[in-house]
Design a protein around this motif. Structure first.
Motif, PDB file in Angstrom:
ATOM      1  N   ARG A   1       0.850  -1.194   0.000  1.00 31.84           N
ATOM      2  CA  ARG A   1       0.000   0.000   0.000  1.00 31.84           C
ATOM      3  C   ARG A   1       0.876   1.232   0.000  1.00 31.84           C
ATOM      4  O   ARG A   1       1.928   1.246   0.640  1.00 31.84           O
ATOM      5  N   THR A   2       0.411   2.263  -0.690  1.00 34.42           N
ATOM      6  CA  THR A   2       1.067   3.566  -0.651  1.00 34.42           C
ATOM      7  C   THR A   2       0.048   4.568  -0.113  1.00 34.42           C
ATOM      8  O   THR A   2      -1.050   4.676  -0.657  1.00 34.42           O
TER       9      THR A   2
ATOM     10  N   THR B   1       5.298   3.886   1.364  1.00 32.40           N
ATOM     11  CA  THR B   1       4.952   2.598   0.776  1.00 32.40           C
ATOM     12  C   THR B   1       5.222   1.551   1.833  1.00 32.40           C
ATOM     13  O   THR B   1       6.290   1.517   2.448  1.00 32.40           O
ATOM     14  N   LEU B   2       4.218   0.713   2.034  1.00 35.35           N
ATOM     15  CA  LEU B   2       4.275  -0.308   3.075  1.00 35.35           C
ATOM     16  C   LEU B   2       4.076  -1.686   2.477  1.00 35.35           C
ATOM     17  O   LEU B   2       3.230  -1.872   1.606  1.00 35.35           O
ATOM     18  N   VAL B   3       4.866  -2.634   2.955  1.00 43.31           N
ATOM     19  CA  VAL B   3       4.574  -4.045   2.734  1.00 43.31           C
ATOM     20  C   VAL B   3       3.934  -4.508   4.031  1.00 43.31           C
ATOM     21  O   VAL B   3       4.527  -4.366   5.109  1.00 43.31           O
TER      22      VAL B   3
ATOM     23  N   SER C   1       9.123   2.450   3.015  1.00 44.86           N
ATOM     24  CA  SER C   1       9.923   3.554   2.480  1.00 44.86           C
ATOM     25  C   SER C   1       9.017   4.779   2.451  1.00 44.86           C
ATOM     26  O   SER C   1       7.792   4.654   2.403  1.00 44.86           O
ATOM     27  N   ALA C   2       9.628   5.945   2.493  1.00 51.54           N
ATOM     28  CA  ALA C   2       8.876   7.195   2.374  1.00 51.54           C
ATOM     29  C   ALA C   2       9.568   8.088   1.360  1.00 51.54           C
ATOM     30  O   ALA C   2      10.799   8.083   1.256  1.00 51.54           O
ATOM     31  N   VAL C   3       8.771   8.825   0.605  1.00 46.27           N
ATOM     32  CA  VAL C   3       9.290   9.844  -0.306  1.00 46.27           C
ATOM     33  C   VAL C   3       8.716  11.180   0.151  1.00 46.27           C
ATOM     34  O   VAL C   3       7.491  11.351   0.196  1.00 46.27           O
ATOM     35  N   VAL C   4       9.604  12.083   0.524  1.00 46.11           N
ATOM     36  CA  VAL C   4       9.202  13.422   0.940  1.00 46.11           C
ATOM     37  C   VAL C   4       9.824  14.435  -0.016  1.00 46.11           C
ATOM     38  O   VAL C   4      10.889  14.203  -0.578  1.00 46.11           O
TER      39      VAL C   4
ATOM     40  N   THR D   1      10.546  -4.040  -3.388  1.00 47.77           N
ATOM     41  CA  THR D   1       9.152  -3.641  -3.600  1.00 47.77           C
ATOM     42  C   THR D   1       8.915  -2.205  -3.158  1.00 47.77           C
ATOM     43  O   THR D   1       8.320  -1.407  -3.895  1.00 47.77           O
ATOM     44  N   VAL D   2       9.361  -1.841  -1.955  1.00 51.77           N
ATOM     45  CA  VAL D   2       9.121  -0.473  -1.480  1.00 51.77           C
ATOM     46  C   VAL D   2       9.948   0.533  -2.276  1.00 51.77           C
ATOM     47  O   VAL D   2       9.499   1.663  -2.508  1.00 51.77           O
TER      48      VAL D   2
END
Length: 185
Positions: free
Chosen positions: A10-11, A55-57, A67-70, A103-104
């Motif tokens: 999920r994102t 993004t979560l597994v 992971s996070a994108v900021v 994946t993330v």
């Protein structure tokens, strides 16, 4: 949601994380970075993770990868570039080596390529090969930070900053990050 073996990906934007899921992500990150060579996961690190896309597994409701994108502004070649900065890439220790990190990162890279001038991240020693295999390149030029006192060099991170160029960029030039508390990169 897309299925990945017995997990789901999920994102979500930080604003869409429930308090329970936010707490579970923080516990995942605390555990993943505990005793890490670069130090534990601090409150400042957590603050850097918030405000973007996560993004979560998930196994059920439990995050096992993240992971996070900021968004950040990076100065380069006389321009302020919109950068998708990757933060808090982690997989729970007992779930590593199953493709969850890939994946993330694939999700983070899709977000970066669709929304930003470039991607950037600070890597640990252990992860440089992982990022290089995914097409991330080590920034070859000098790095610095735009601080309240002006632009200050950050030679301690030279060689550890990786970028994912979306457009042509001079990897040997100077790259200056915006200011933030804690680790600026």
């Amino acid at each position: 949601m897309s299925a990945v073996t017995d997990t789901f990906v999920r994102t979500l934007h930080t604003a869409d994380l429930t308090p329970g899921l936010r707490g579970a992500i923080r516990r995942l990150l605390d555990g993943a970075f505990a005793g890490h060579a670069d130090g534990d996961f601090t409150d400042a690190d957590w603050d850097h993770t918030l405000g973007g896309l996560h993004t979560l597994v998930l196994e059920g409701d439990e995050p096992i990868g993240h992971s996070a994108v900021v968004q950040r502004r990076l100065l380069h070649g006389g321009r302020a570039l919109r950068a998708g900065y990757v933060e808090a890439v982690a997989v729970r220790a007992d779930r590593r080596r199953r493709g969850h990190g890939a994946t993330v990162m694939a999700a983070a890279e899709r977000i970066i390529r669709g929304s930003y001038d470039l991607g950037a991240l600070g890597s640990s020693d252990e992860a440089t090969g992982f990022y290089a295999a995914r097409g991330w390149q080590v920034w070859a030029g000098r790095t610095s930070a735009l601080t309240p006192g002006g632009i200050l060099p950050t030679p301690d991170v030279d060689g550890w900053i990786h970028v994912l160029p979306v457009a042509a960029i001079d990897l040997g030039g100077e790259l200056t990050c915006d200011w933030r508390d804690g680790d600026v990169w």
